[in-house]
Scaffold this motif. Structure first.
Motif, mmCIF file in Angstrom:
data_model
loop_
_atom_site.group_PDB
_atom_site.id
_atom_site.type_symbol
_atom_site.label_atom_id
_atom_site.label_comp_id
_atom_site.label_asym_id
_atom_site.label_seq_id
_atom_site.Cartn_x
_atom_site.Cartn_y
_atom_site.Cartn_z
ATOM 1 N N TYR A 54 -26.537 -20.263 1.001
ATOM 2 C CA TYR A 54 -25.156 -19.966 0.643
ATOM 3 C C TYR A 54 -24.796 -20.698 -0.645
ATOM 4 C CZ TYR A 54 -25.254 -18.846 5.625
ATOM 5 O OH TYR A 54 -25.588 -18.347 6.853
ATOM 6 N N ALA A 73 -20.958 -15.337 6.622
ATOM 7 C CA ALA A 73 -21.382 -14.268 5.712
ATOM 8 C C ALA A 73 -21.914 -14.894 4.425
ATOM 9 C CB ALA A 73 -20.210 -13.345 5.404
ATOM 10 N N THR A 74 -22.907 -14.247 3.826
ATOM 11 C CA THR A 74 -23.521 -14.816 2.621
ATOM 12 C C THR A 74 -22.550 -14.853 1.445
ATOM 13 O OG1 THR A 74 -24.438 -12.626 2.150
ATOM 14 C CG2 THR A 74 -25.896 -14.223 3.212
ATOM 15 N N SER A 108 -19.372 -15.692 1.770
ATOM 16 C CA SER A 108 -18.261 -16.589 2.101
ATOM 17 C C SER A 108 -18.109 -17.666 1.027
ATOM 18 C CB SER A 108 -18.503 -17.265 3.452
ATOM 19 O OG SER A 108 -18.372 -16.343 4.509
#
Length: 211
Positions: A6, A56-57, A59
């Motif tokens: 992330y 979620a990637t 985010s």
């Protein structure tokens, strides 16, 4: 299989940096500095929560480490944080408050007065002040607009406003009273009220100057 990575924004006393991290690395980074906070899409979460979250990637993830050591520790203020999950109370230093106020869509109130990050930097905040941070909605459709009746010395007018516009207008006009269905509310309380079912919203600016 490798862990998902992330984009993480790290803010500390030296400035900002943006790095790629896996979830375990984020937890490790946050726990190595006592007092660090993790924000996922403007929501404050603790390290234990993060381990179980499905992130979620895309985010927005931020780590705001607390101040470690130093000759003179920054004073900390009690801040009420309100978001879609409810309320939490955290301790923040002034730089951390400024960082929070700089977050897009976040409203920060000091003693029921909405302040910007710029104003906050030059303010002398009392430890007894009531501080509230209210992140705006993340994602979703366009902001709802509400019919607002504005009464002043020239008469009455009706204009369409979003909730942020209504709060900003009320906050910028000193002495303005806001009524929602005939109940007077402060600008800080207004941020937490769901206006969708409101029948009537009125702004009644106080008199400015005069003899």
């Amino acid at each position: 299989m490798s862990e998902k990575k992330y984009i993480v924004e790290i803010a500390d006393s030296t400035g900002h940096s943006v790095v790629e991290m896996t979830a375990p690395e984020i937890v490790e980074k946050a726990t190595e500095s006592d007092g660090s906070w993790i924000f996922v899409d403007n929501r404050l979460v603790n390290a234990n929560e993060l381990e179980d979250m499905d992130i979620a990637t895309d985010s927005k993830i931020r780590i705001m480490p607390g101040i470690v050591g130093g000759l003179e520790e920054e004073p900390k203020y009690t801040v009420e944080v309100a978001d879609s999950t409810g309320h939490s109370v955290v301790e923040m230093t002034k730089p951390e408050l400024v960082e929070t106020a700089n977050t897009q869509g976040t409203w920060l109130f000091v003693d029921d007065k909405m302040v910007s990050a710029t104003e906050l930097q030059s303010m002398n905040i009392e430890t007894s002040s009531r501080l509230r941070a209210m992140p705006g909605l993340v994602g979703g459709a366009e902001e709802n607009r509400f019919t607002v009746e504005v009464a002043d010395e020239t008469g009455h007018s009706e204009i369409l406003m979003t909730k942020p516009e209504l709060i900003e207008h009320a906050n910028n006009c000193q002495g303005t009273w806001v009524f929602v269905d005939n109940r007077m509310v402060s600008t800080a309380d207004l941020a937490e009220i769901d206006l969708v079912d409101a029948q009537k919203i009125r702004l009644m600016p106080g008199l400015v100057g005069g003899n």
